[in-house]
Motif scaffolding. Structure first.
Motif, PDB file in Angstrom:
ATOM      1  N   ALA A 192       0.997  -1.409   0.175  1.00  0.00           N
ATOM      2  CA  ALA A 192      -0.132  -0.219   0.434  1.00  0.00           C
ATOM      3  C   ALA A 192       0.987   0.873   0.116  1.00  0.00           C
ATOM      4  CB  ALA A 192      -0.853  -0.099   1.385  1.00  0.00           C
ATOM      5  N   TRP A 193       1.917   1.540   0.294  1.00  0.00           N
ATOM      6  CA  TRP A 193       2.520   2.627   0.598  1.00  0.00           C
ATOM      7  C   TRP A 193       2.957   3.601  -0.573  1.00  0.00           C
ATOM      8  CZ3 TRP A 193       2.610   4.832   5.006  1.00  0.00           C
ATOM      9  CH2 TRP A 193       3.633   6.375   5.900  1.00  0.00           C
ATOM     10  N   HIS A 194       2.912   2.414  -1.906  1.00  0.00           N
ATOM     11  CA  HIS A 194       3.002   3.423  -2.753  1.00  0.00           C
ATOM     12  C   HIS A 194       1.834   4.102  -3.647  1.00  0.00           C
ATOM     13  CE1 HIS A 194       1.181  -0.779  -3.516  1.00  0.00           C
ATOM     14  NE2 HIS A 194       1.235   0.126  -4.992  1.00  0.00           N
ATOM     15  N   TRP A 195       0.726   3.959  -3.032  1.00  0.00           N
ATOM     16  CA  TRP A 195      -0.312   4.795  -3.066  1.00  0.00           C
ATOM     17  C   TRP A 195      -0.205   6.388  -2.210  1.00  0.00           C
ATOM     18  CZ3 TRP A 195      -1.993   3.325  -7.508  1.00  0.00           C
ATOM     19  CH2 TRP A 195      -2.262   1.994  -7.547  1.00  0.00           C
ATOM     20  N   ILE A 196       0.671   5.922  -1.649  1.00  0.00           N
ATOM     21  CA  ILE A 196       0.774   7.365  -0.644  1.00  0.00           C
ATOM     22  C   ILE A 196       2.045   7.923  -0.711  1.00  0.00           C
ATOM     23  CG2 ILE A 196       0.618   7.801   1.812  1.00  0.00           C
ATOM     24  CD1 ILE A 196       0.011   4.919   2.563  1.00  0.00           C
ATOM     25  N   ASP A 197       1.858   9.223  -0.805  1.00  0.00           N
ATOM     26  CA  ASP A 197       2.560  10.631  -0.464  1.00  0.00           C
ATOM     27  C   ASP A 197       4.271  10.131   0.388  1.00  0.00           C
ATOM     28  OD1 ASP A 197       4.608  13.035   0.679  1.00  0.00           O
ATOM     29  OD2 ASP A 197       4.273  13.623  -1.505  1.00  0.00           O
ATOM     30  N   PRO A 198       4.882   9.944   0.008  1.00  0.00           N
ATOM     31  CA  PRO A 198       6.431   9.042   0.650  1.00  0.00           C
ATOM     32  C   PRO A 198       6.611   9.834   1.809  1.00  0.00           C
ATOM     33  CG  PRO A 198       6.682   9.406  -1.655  1.00  0.00           C
ATOM     34  CD  PRO A 198       5.813  10.099  -1.767  1.00  0.00           C
ATOM     35  N   VAL A 199       6.647  11.171   1.844  1.00  0.00           N
ATOM     36  CA  VAL A 199       7.591  12.766   2.433  1.00  0.00           C
ATOM     37  C   VAL A 199       5.699  12.712   3.281  1.00  0.00           C
ATOM     38  CG1 VAL A 199       8.072  14.633   3.491  1.00  0.00           C
ATOM     39  CG2 VAL A 199       8.681  13.444   0.883  1.00  0.00           C
ATOM     40  N   ALA A 200       4.923  12.575   2.766  1.00  0.00           N
ATOM     41  CA  ALA A 200       3.745  13.274   4.178  1.00  0.00           C
ATOM     42  C   ALA A 200       3.257  11.598   4.751  1.00  0.00           C
ATOM     43  CB  ALA A 200       2.786  13.702   2.459  1.00  0.00           C
ATOM     44  N   GLY A 201       3.527  10.580   4.448  1.00  0.00           N
ATOM     45  CA  GLY A 201       3.265   9.464   5.161  1.00  0.00           C
ATOM     46  C   GLY A 201       3.761   9.308   5.679  1.00  0.00           C
ATOM     47  N   ALA A 202       5.700   9.574   5.220  1.00  0.00           N
ATOM     48  CA  ALA A 202       6.984   9.406   6.864  1.00  0.00           C
ATOM     49  C   ALA A 202       6.260  10.328   7.996  1.00  0.00           C
ATOM     50  CB  ALA A 202       7.360   9.040   5.923  1.00  0.00           C
ATOM     51  N   ALA A 203       5.853  11.312   7.158  1.00  0.00           N
ATOM     52  CA  ALA A 203       5.784  12.418   8.428  1.00  0.00           C
ATOM     53  C   ALA A 203       4.811  12.275   9.421  1.00  0.00           C
ATOM     54  CB  ALA A 203       5.447  13.908   7.848  1.00  0.00           C
ATOM     55  N   LYS A 204       3.812  11.791   8.810  1.00  0.00           N
ATOM     56  CA  LYS A 204       2.158  11.072   9.454  1.00  0.00           C
ATOM     57  C   LYS A 204       2.763   9.774  10.313  1.00  0.00           C
ATOM     58  CE  LYS A 204      -2.452  11.671   9.799  1.00  0.00           C
ATOM     59  NZ  LYS A 204      -3.484  12.184   8.933  1.00  0.00           N
ATOM     60  N   ALA A 205       3.041   8.795   9.801  1.00  0.00           N
ATOM     61  CA  ALA A 205       3.436   7.931  11.004  1.00  0.00           C
ATOM     62  C   ALA A 205       4.319   8.435  12.018  1.00  0.00           C
ATOM     63  CB  ALA A 205       4.391   7.472  10.164  1.00  0.00           C
TER      64      ALA A 205
END
Length: 255
Positions: free
Chosen positions: A100-113
């Motif tokens: 699923a992670w490829h559907w998520i903006d990689p920087v915004a997703g990591a910052a949210k995590a």
């Protein structure tokens, strides 16, 4: 394409491969506690494996049809994209994402995590990369290229190494973690395993794969017929080699 997987959510849950227990155990052991957020949880395949390992899970899934199946099978799920999801002050020991992670903006997703992880908590994004036996791979790739020659996929990748096609995804995820900050240096883990498919079991999975979820019914039927014939030509079944590849990093701060 991201919204197409829920068109047959029950089939998706039935046919899609699970994840190696060794991976689940390693993520659990490397996390400071049992609270797991499953991003893009789909029908809850990974969530149920983490539950079986003693974790408490919450899923986030943008497709309500997939989330409904996950709930029916015992997972708590909120319907939202991860970027828009409101954690409402909740914190977790691990944030995981299977396929699923490829559907998520990689920087915004990591910052949210990073915002929802406790200090020492772990982000782990993982994918199942498969490698057909060479004789099956050649036949299946030929069928797919013939039926859908304009597809935005290189079906010849089926004949290459199991994780070759995932290197871009892994690099993108690792770069996003670095750019977001709040984590230690990303690591890559790999878990090799095998699964034996009958002809019927593999044909059941094909309509759940991104290359085929949006095909017109006549084209899908042609793919299934051709792939079935290719499998029949090699004995009616085969053993698939899988490599489950992981990008993971620990949240900075004392555990």
């Amino acid at each position: 394409m991201a919204e197409s997987f829920g068109s047959d959510a029950e089939r998706y849950d039935r046919a899609r491969p699970r994840y190696p227990q060794a991976m689940v155990d390693r993520i659990v052991a490397a996390s400071p506690g049992p609270d797991v957020l499953d991003v893009g949880c789909g029908t809850g395949i990974a969530a149920r494996q983490f539950q079986a390992a003693g974790c408490r899970t919450l899923g986030v899934e943008p497709d309500a049809r997939m989330a409904d199946v996950a709930r029916q099978l015992g997972s708590e799920v909120g319907v939202a994209t991860f970027e828009d999801w409101d954690p409402a002050g909740r914190e977790f020991d691990a944030v995981v994402a299977g396929q699923a992670w490829h559907w998520i903006d990689p920087v915004a997703g990591a910052a949210k995590a990073a915002r929802v992880l406790r200090p020492g908590g772990r982000l782990a994004a993982f994918w199942n990369a498969f490698q057909f036996p060479p004789d099956v791979a050649e036949g299946v790739a030929a069928v797919c290229q013939r039926v859908i020659p304009d597809a935005p996929f290189d079906f010849r990748a089926m004949t290459k190494g199991a994780s070759d096609g995932h290197q871009v995804l892994l690099a993108r995820a690792a770069d996003g973690i670095r750019d977001a900050g709040g984590f230690g240096e990303p690591e890559r883990w790999r878990f090799d395993w095998e699964w034996t498919y009958t002809r019927a079991a593999w044909l059941d999975q094909i309509p759940t794969q991104g290359a085929f979820t949006q095909l017109p019914p006549d084209k899908l039927a042609e793919v299934l017929e051709g792939v079935g014939a290719a499998i029949d030509a090699t004995g009616g079944g085969f053993t698939m080699r899988y490599a489950t590849v992981v990008v993971t990093a620990a949240r900075s701060g004392a555990a």
